[in-house]
Each structure stands twice: as C-alpha cells, then as structure tokens.
Design an enzyme around this catalytic site. Structure first.
Site, short mmCIF file in Angstrom:
data_model
loop_
_atom_site.label_atom_id
_atom_site.label_comp_id
_atom_site.label_asym_id
_atom_site.label_seq_id
_atom_site.Cartn_x
_atom_site.Cartn_y
_atom_site.Cartn_z
N CYS B 85 0.83 -1.20 0.00
CA CYS B 85 0.00 0.00 0.00
C CYS B 85 0.87 1.26 0.00
O CYS B 85 1.56 1.52 -0.97
CB CYS B 85 -0.96 -0.05 1.20
SG CYS B 85 -2.38 1.03 1.00
N HIS B 202 -3.52 -5.73 1.02
CA HIS B 202 -2.84 -5.96 2.30
C HIS B 202 -2.84 -7.44 2.68
O HIS B 202 -3.74 -7.89 3.38
CB HIS B 202 -3.58 -5.20 3.40
CG HIS B 202 -3.41 -3.73 3.37
ND1 HIS B 202 -2.41 -3.09 4.05
CD2 HIS B 202 -4.11 -2.76 2.76
CE1 HIS B 202 -2.50 -1.78 3.86
NE2 HIS B 202 -3.53 -1.55 3.06
N GLU B 204 -1.10 -8.85 4.90
CA GLU B 204 -0.93 -8.99 6.35
C GLU B 204 -2.28 -8.90 7.08
O GLU B 204 -2.41 -9.35 8.21
CB GLU B 204 0.05 -7.94 6.89
CG GLU B 204 -0.50 -6.54 7.15
CD GLU B 204 -0.73 -5.69 5.89
OE1 GLU B 204 -0.67 -6.24 4.77
OE2 GLU B 204 -1.00 -4.48 6.04
#
Lengths: 746, 240
Positions: B85, B202, B204
């Site tokens: 990002c 994302h 994660e």
C-alpha cells in the site's frame, strides 16, 4: 456597582455587561462573574468565562438531569464525567476506554473539517487517558437526499470522517445513518471511539504538585476555532450561521498520529503527572479543568506558546481551538525524559508555565498579567452555573399519536421494495467502503448488528460495539424512545454474541430554553435511565448537544447510545446472515403485539412520522437478551438479527442479503398476512436461524427464560418468499446495495 | 526469516505487518531516522499508512528518510523488500519499482475485499501459490491506481513482472473487479531482479483464520519456503 480594582491586570478592552452579552453570557451570569472576582473581569477573563460557562462546556442546563442516570457500578473504573472518557474493566488487567461526542454545528457549517475534527477530538479523548484507539464509529443524521445541500453535507462528512480516521490508523467499524427532513439544516455528526489500556497505566486529567512544569504538546496555536464552543455550538442556526465558518477548526490527522504515539510513550515512561487534550475552549479549558481537579492553580505565560502568527492577543490564544494539542503536567526533574520522547516523534513540546498551590489560574501576555481567576469558579461541578429548566409536554404529541392512517394490504409488495431501498434502511456500503475498517487487524465482523473486534492483548477475548437511536420513536414518545435506544443497542450487541456492559451517550436536542424541548430531554433521560438500570448497563459518560435547531424548528430528540459488549470467547459469536439451507427460522421474544406507530412503513405511506412509539416491556427485553446470549454461547444459533427498522420483512431480507452464498427464506403464510406483521417495528424480537437438531434445546432454553419462541419458516437456496413478496436473493442484494449510491450520486 | 518493519512517521499498518511477520518468522522494527540496517534482516517490509501524512504526494517525502538510502542499498544487493500500500507508493517514489500510483478512478478511498489472480508464482513472495490461483485480500487506499507509460507496461508484461491482478471470483479481469482503475488490473509488481515486490492489497490483514480469511498468509509462507531453500544454498544472502 463593582469597583474597577484590576490595578495589576491588563484588559485589552473595557468590559461592560454589553460585552458579556456579545460573548453569549446573560446579564445575571455577568453579575455572578463580577461577584466571584470581586471586580470587573478583564476582556480575556470574560472570554474564558464565556466559553467555560457555555452550554457546551458547563452542561449548565443538563447536569441536573444527567445526574439521574446510573453513573457508576458494574465494571466501571471511573465514574461518569470524572475523566476524558469512560473506563470499563474487561478483566486480566485490561480496560476499555470509550466515549461518543457530537460535532454537529461545525459539520453543518463546514462538513469536511467539522466531521474530521469531530473524529480527531474523540480520538484524543481516548489516548489522553493512555488508551490506544482500536475502533471508531459514527452516528449520522441528515435531511432527505432529494436535496442538493444534503448531498453536499453527506459527501463532505463522509470524506471528513474517512480522511481523519484512515490516516490516523483507527478502523471505522460501525455506526448508523438516518435521513429525516428535520435534520436538513442541522445534520448530526456523533463520533465515537474505543481504546484499550492496561489497568493502572492510565493518565488522569489533573494538575498537582506546585512547581511542576506545564507543557503544551503538538501543533502551534492559531486563530482557528475561536468561540467554537460558545458562539457556534451553544446557539441555534440562523442566517448568520454561514459567517461562523471561521469558528470551525482545521484538522491534521498526521499531526494527531504523531501526538498519539508520543502521548502513549510519555504516559508509559512515568514522567506524566496529568494530561488533557485541547478540544473545545483550548488552553482555557485544559488549564482550568486540570487545576480545579487537583485543587491547584497554574501560572501560564502565553508569550511562550508556539503561535501560527505573531501578535495574537491573550484572548485569542486562550480561546483558540487549534487541533492536535495537549496540555501536560510533567514531574519536575523528568522534563528531559519527556523532551526525548517528543523529539523522537517530532512533536513540539514547550514549557508554558507551572503548577501553583493556590487554586488560581494566572495568565500573562506581553509581560502583563491578563487573568487571575479561581479555577474552581470556571468548571462544571465547581462554580459554573447550574439551571433548573421548566418543561411542558409538546403540543404536537397528542396530535401525532392519535393520527389516523389507512393501511392497504394490497400495497404490501410495493411497500416492501420502497422500504428496502429507502436510504435509511438500504445498505450503507457506499459510505463504509470509504472508511478503513480493518487497520490494526482486529476487525472480525462489521456486517452484523454490532461490530465485533478481537482483543490481541487478551487472546480469545473480544468486544462488540454499536451505536443506536431511532429518533422517530423519541419524537413520538420521548420516554419510550430513550428506553428503546438503550434496549435496542443492547439487543444489537447480544445478537453478535456479546454481553452488554455499559453505554456512552450523545444527547442531541433543540434549545433547552424551550420548555417543550426540555420536556423531550428530561423524558428521554428518564427512559434511558430506566433501561440502563434494568439492563445493568451504566452510563460511563458522553456529551450533550443542545441548540440543534434552525428557523424555530428543532430536530427530533436524538439520544444516541453507544453500547459496549464483551465477548468471553471469540469462537462463539454469530453473524446476522443465514448460514445453511434447511435451517429453521424462528422469532425469539415478543409475539403478542402488532404495531405500526413510528415505523418506516408509516413514513413511506404518509410521508409523516405518526402514531406512538412501539411498546417496550423492559423485563421481557431483558429475558430475551439473556436467553439469546445463552443460546449463542451454547452454539444453538446459526445466525441472529434484531428485528427493528422496517420490521420482520426487512430483518428477513437483510438475513438473506448477508447470507453465506445465496440463501433466502420461505416463510409460512400466516406470518406475512398484513402490513403490521410485515413492517411493524414491535420491540424485543430477534430473528434467528437454527439447525434442525438444535430446535428442541433452544425451545427448552426459551421456556426456562420465559421467552416466546416461534418457528416461522425455513432457509432455502436463492428464493425469498414472505406473504405476497416473492423474489430472489440476487434481486434483493442488487436493490439493497445500490439504492444509497444511486440516491447520492443520482 | 527475519523481517525488518520500517516505521515512518504516519505508518499505521506497522503493527499489523509486525504481528503477521512474527507469526510466520521473527520481526523487528526499523526506525525511519536510522542510518543502518541491522545484520541478519532477510526481508524489509515498508508497511501501509500515510507516511509524513502523504502530504505533497503519497510516498514522496518518505523516500528522503535516512532509512530509505539503506533500503535502496539493501535491495540493490539482492535483499528482499515488500512495499504494501503506502509502502508500494514509496517504492515507486524511490525508484525501486517503475510507474506511479494515481488517485483511485472513483476519487474515493476504498476499503473492501478484492480477488486477486496470481500472475506470477515464480517469485520469492508467491511460490506457495499456484499460477492463476484466486486469493481474497482486502484493499484500503485512496491512491492505488497503477499507471506507467505504454513502454513500461509492455516491459512489465513481457518480463512477467506483474505478480497480482484484480479479478472477479472466477479469475476474470473485469473492470468491475478493479477497485481503482489500474492499467491491466495491476495490483502488484516486482522489479526486474525479482527481489522487490510492491502491492496495493494488504496480505498482512488476511493472515489469521480468526478474521475470516487467511489467504494473505501465502505471501509469508512463500518467503519462509524461500528462506529454507536459500539457507541450504547460501550463507547470509543479504549480509553486507
């Protein structure tokens, strides 16, 4: 009448009772100030009194009513109003700090910055206590979307909330958005935040220890937001309101993010004696409140305050509401620790004075003393005025309650689609997708009746949080409306599998000097208090926003409730959508009443809010919530959804829309016969889906809790059949998901 | 694998990257003012957020942070780097990846789950995935609209440098599946050498079953696989 004995004090302007009036103080209040000081105040002092004694800061017209609410007990670690936010013990050494606050007036004048700084303000309230914000919510009210100004306000507010929360790094996980004509000129923007902190590692908003340095942290001080609290937030809208735009502050979420990290490190380092954020009324509020709380005083040299422009007067500096600032009292001798932390985070920190032990706030500018006020005289619970207000039942109430309306059951199918796609009911996806709802990776579900968050610090545990208020009910019946707001908020957290433990509230009303408005206020609080006592969810704090009116026309009374629920085991939670075909659909709770009063159906049918608010039996409600929570924790329920706005028809449609895959419902014909069965908003009902093998156990559990439990149909694939309504899940989704975006973007 | 998570002022997915990295390997934070990268770091993550408030232009100020000089050196010596990002935006500003991330075509911030089709599974970041496998991973950005001139795009495509593309659940690269208007539905790219990945989604965030989806974990699992096969072959591949 009072001697001009301010020989050692400097006043920029000679003060008279006329000056006081211009600043929003009454003649009686001006006389009281002269009495407290034993002299005529300086201009800066008068400015300080005008903001500290404003409705916004002093709660002068609300505090007597607020004190009737249950404000302690349960898991509460601090009493309501004691600190910047409420604090709830969640066990294992951790606590949750949470609070809701309004930013209505600024958002009406400048929607983007108004909403952004509303978010910034509530986040600061949380991290000033040492808690890291982990969730944000917002409760919004606008006029009808056929109005271009409403679209402008909605877009601005949503951008503002997203801009601030997304950059700061807090997930925006829930809230509500309602559209009613009464909010056209006076939208409501109520922002809520939740944070987590270790018990015993919180900071308090207190000044103690004579000689301890007073520091200002964060952004420099400019001329923005002067008189935001007194002249903007504490009076109603008129043709001059547009001119008030300079009283709206400008937010910088990046500065706030740095302030957050620096603040948490400062508190953890042990060098902080006390700390308070600077929101409404800036330096004058933080210096006087922290001093009053510690029975201390402060001596402040404004020449040391970092300014955005030269030559600002003492008055301007004291009243500025520039954002992203904190006032901190640091333990003498530990300044170097504080300085190192602030330097690490590039947060400016400047010593501007010191704590004294005589209870007097003294302020200096350009070498002259401009203020000498007993701190106690300025604050709520101290010398700020407290008023008893008269109230009278509003004249509209008998008329709206007895209004006749004709129900035409042949229109039920048409009404279903109208209600499903009305902006108040339809999906808010266009709004919530503009908010980062996942940062910090704790968000488990935002599509149920309440947002579900895990707590990383306490593996296995979580919390649920929601905001709720149906202001139409509060308009028709303020007492019951207040009660329902609490009951429904609690029901929402129960539906996801959490135990309701405490509330925060944001009370949005019209002009308190209007006896009819005050009746609404008083009655809504009485209803909230009764519900909170019954459901054992004490009030941890919140905020009152009066003067929400324009052109002699008040908003619906809107007591917004922020509810916190705790989850002992995050593997035992439920969503709202159907999960398996063949599951049995049941209604738990009240099955005896049929009502249409205050419903979205009546709004769509007549264009008006008519009838009485739905009945609520709080004991029945409590039994329902207990039974449902037990059933969810025992794994007996596959999905649960509160039956509220739009009635059973909308609750079932939403269960299909939120289903796993494409699951609809086939409802037995006897449960969709007429408009009140379909669209009536009868309270204390939860629609659940249950695997057939668990039906018997669930029935036993309901009997034990004296809760009705009725089978109404089955979960099926793709189709949705209820009364005369026959459609598909695909079409439901398409209409429900696109309606708001179409209404906003046209 | 040992991860170094860079914290810029305004990073806000630093905790998330740290949390997920430490579930899969070990992790430590690197500070934006640091002028060295500690020995033993195998993979540097530039996390999401709003570094320096994203003022001026996303990532434009962060690239001048002292740590970025070290990150560039680290990457040029073959060290693994992921920009997620805002981290992707910083990598393009720092010149470690080509192109730029423009404002989303909707002009709105967008946070939602998207499907990604794996375009290249031969990288250290994607070896645990199958070619054209579909994964569900969320996006959350205002400026994720990948853009580069025709020549650069052609080169990226020819060299197989596009790693992820926005798709629908069936893998079709439709306009509706593209949340931001990126050219060729590009969601993530790698540098020519194959050690620097930039992606807007994302991974994660979806690396934990408790949050309803763990498709993102594949990126970290791939890195662990890479680590294992490499530690057999090399000694301290990234030491310098």
């Amino acid at each position: 009448m009072h001697e001009q004995s301010t020989h050692h004090l400097y006043s920029e302007i000679n003060v008279t009772s006329e000056t006081a009036k211009e600043l929003g103080l009454t003649t009686a209040e001006y006389e009281q100030i002269c009495g407290v000081l034993g002299r005529i105040p300086t201009y800066t002092e008068l400015g300080i009194y005008s903001v500290m004694w404003s409705e916004h800061c002093s709660y002068k017209n609300s505090i007597l009513q607020l004190k009737t609410l249950p404000r302690s007990g349960g898991r509460m670690l601090v009493e309501a109003g004691e600190e910047n936010a409420g604090l709830i013990d969640i066990g294992d050494g951790y606590a949750i700090a949470f609070k809701i606050e309004s930013h209505n007036h600024p958002s009406a004048v400048e929607p983007f910055q108004g909403a952004a700084t509303g978010v910034g303000g509530i986040l600061r309230d949380i991290f000033t206590m040492g808690a890291r914000p982990v969730a944000a919510l917002n409760s919004l009210r606008f006029g009808n979307l056929d109005n271009d100004h409403t679209k402008y306000l909605l877009k601005g507010v949503v951008h503002g909330i997203g801009h601030y929360g997304n950059c700061f790094g807090v997930p925006t996980v829930g809230g509500e958005v309602y559209f009613d004509e009464c909010y056209t000129d006076n939208p409501l923007v109520n922002a809520m935040a939740v944070g987590i902190v270790k018990v015993g590692e919180t900071a308090s908003a207190i000044a103690i220890g004579a000689g301890n340095p007073v520091m200002i942290l964060g952004s420099s001080t400019g001329k923005d937001g002067i008189h935001g609290a007194s002249l903007l937030a504490s009076r109603e809208f008129d043709e001059k309101t547009e001119d008030m735009r300079p009283t709206v502050q400008v937010g910088d979420p990046f500065a706030e993010k740095l302030l957050l990290e620096a603040t948490l490190e400062l508190i953890a380092s042990g060098c902080v004696v006390g700390m308070q954020d600077m929101g409404a009324a800036g330096i004058c509020c933080s210096t006087s409140e922290m001093s009053a709380k510690g029975n201390a005083g402060m001596s402040i040299n404004l020449d040391l305050v970092p300014l955005r422009e030269d030559g600002m007067s003492a008055y301007e500096i004291m009243l500025s509401e520039s954002q992203e600032r904190m006032l901190a009292v640091i333990e003498k001798g530990k300044e170097h620790i504080a300085r190192a932390i602030c330097e690490k985070w590039d947060v400016p920190m400047t010593e501007i004075g010191e704590v004294s032990d005589d209870g007097i706030v003294r302020v200096f500018r350009f070498g002259k003393q401009v203020v000498e006020i007993p701190a106690y005289s300025l604050v709520l619970g101290g010398g700020a005025p407290v008023y008893v207000r008269e109230s009278r039942e509003p004249s509209y109430i008998p008329t709206v309650r007895s209004a006749e309306f004709t129900v035409d059951n042949s229109l039920n199918q048409e009404m279903f689609w109208k209600i499903l796609t009305s902006p108040t009911i339809a999906s808010k996806r266009w709004i919530y997708e503009q908010y980062d709802s996942q940062v910090r990776t704790n968000t488990m579900n935002i599509k149920g009746d309440a947002a579900v968050m895990r707590i990383k610090e306490l593996p296995g545990k979580g919390f649920a949080v929601c905001t709720d208020c149906n202001s139409r009910y509060a308009y028709l019946n303020p007492y019951r409306g207040g009660m329902i707001a609490v009951a429904e908020a609690a029901r929402n957290v129960v539906c996801v599998g959490a135990e309701p433990v405490a509330i925060t509230n944001c009370l949005n009303f019209g002009n308190p000097y209007d006896e009819e408005v005050y009746y609404q206020f008083k009655e809504a609080i009485r209803g909230m208090g009764d519900a909170c006592r019954a459901l054992e969810t004490p009030v941890t704090g919140g905020n009152v926003s009066f003067h929400n009116q324009s052109r002699n026309h008040a908003i619906f009374p809107t007591p917004t409730i922020g509810m916190l629920g705790l989850i002992e085991d995050v593997t035992k939670i439920t969503g709202s959508g159907f999960r398996a075909s063949g599951d049995v659909i049941m209604i738990l709770g009240n099955s005896s009443r049929e009502e249409l009063g205050g419903s979205e159906y009546i709004k769509q049918l007549t264009g008006n809010i008519l009838g009485d608010a739905p009945m609520l039996d709080i004991d029945e409600e409590k039994r329902l919530q207990k039974a449902t929570l037990t059933a969810i924790r025992s794994g007996l329920i596959h999905s649960a959804h509160d039956c509220s706005d739009g009635g059973l028809a909308i609750a079932l449609a939403e269960k299909a829309i939120n289903s796993v895959g494409s699951l609809g419902a086939e409802i037995n014909s006897e449960f969709g016969k007429n408009a009140s069965q379909l669209f009536g908003e009868m309270q204390s009902r939860i629609v659940v889906s249950v695997q057939p093998e668990h039906i018997d156990s669930l029935k036993v559990l309901c009997t034990e809790h004296t809760v009705d439990c009725v089978e109404i149909g089955r979960v099926v694939i793709d189709n949705f059949t209820l009364g005369g309504i026959k459609t598909t899940v695909e079409l439901l989704r398409k209409e429900y998901n696109s309606a708001l975006e179409t209404a906003v973007l046209g | 694998m040992k991860y170094g998570i860079v914290r810029f002022p305004g990073s806000n997915c630093d905790h998330d990257a740290f949390y997920t990295a430490s579930q899969n390997g070990t992790a430590e934070y690197l500070w934006h003012k640091d002028t060295t990268i500690p020995k033993g770091i195998d993979c540097i993550i530039l996390p999401g957020g709003f570094s320096y408030g994203d003022y001026l232009r996303c990532g434009a100020i962060a690239r001048f942070s002292p740590i970025m000089r070290e990150v560039v050196t680290f990457a040029n010596r073959g060290g693994l780097v992921i920009g997620i990002c805002n981290g992707f935006q910083i990598l393009t500003e720092a010149g470690l990846l080509p192109g730029v991330l423009l404002r989303n075509s909707s002009l709105n911030f967008v946070c939602r789950d998207v499907f990604l089709s794996v375009a290249n599974n031969t990288t250290p970041f994607t070896s645990a995935l199958k070619p054209n496998q579909i994964v569900r991973i969320p996006v959350a950005h205002g400026d994720g609209n990948y853009y580069a001139d025709n020549e650069t795009i052609a080169k990226l495509e020819t060299n197989n440098q596009v790693v992820f593309r926005y798709s629908d659940a069936e893998g079709r690269l439709t306009e509706a599946a593209n949340p931001n208007g990126s050219i060729n539905n590009i969601a993530g790219i790698i540098n020519e050498r194959g050690n620097v990945l930039g992606m807007m989604p994302h991974p994660e965030r979806y690396s934990d079953d408790l949050l309803g989806c763990s498709d993102g974990k594949a990126v970290f699992q791939s890195l662990e696989l890479f680590d294992k096969s490499n530690s057999a072959k090399m000694v301290e591949p990234t030491s310098y």
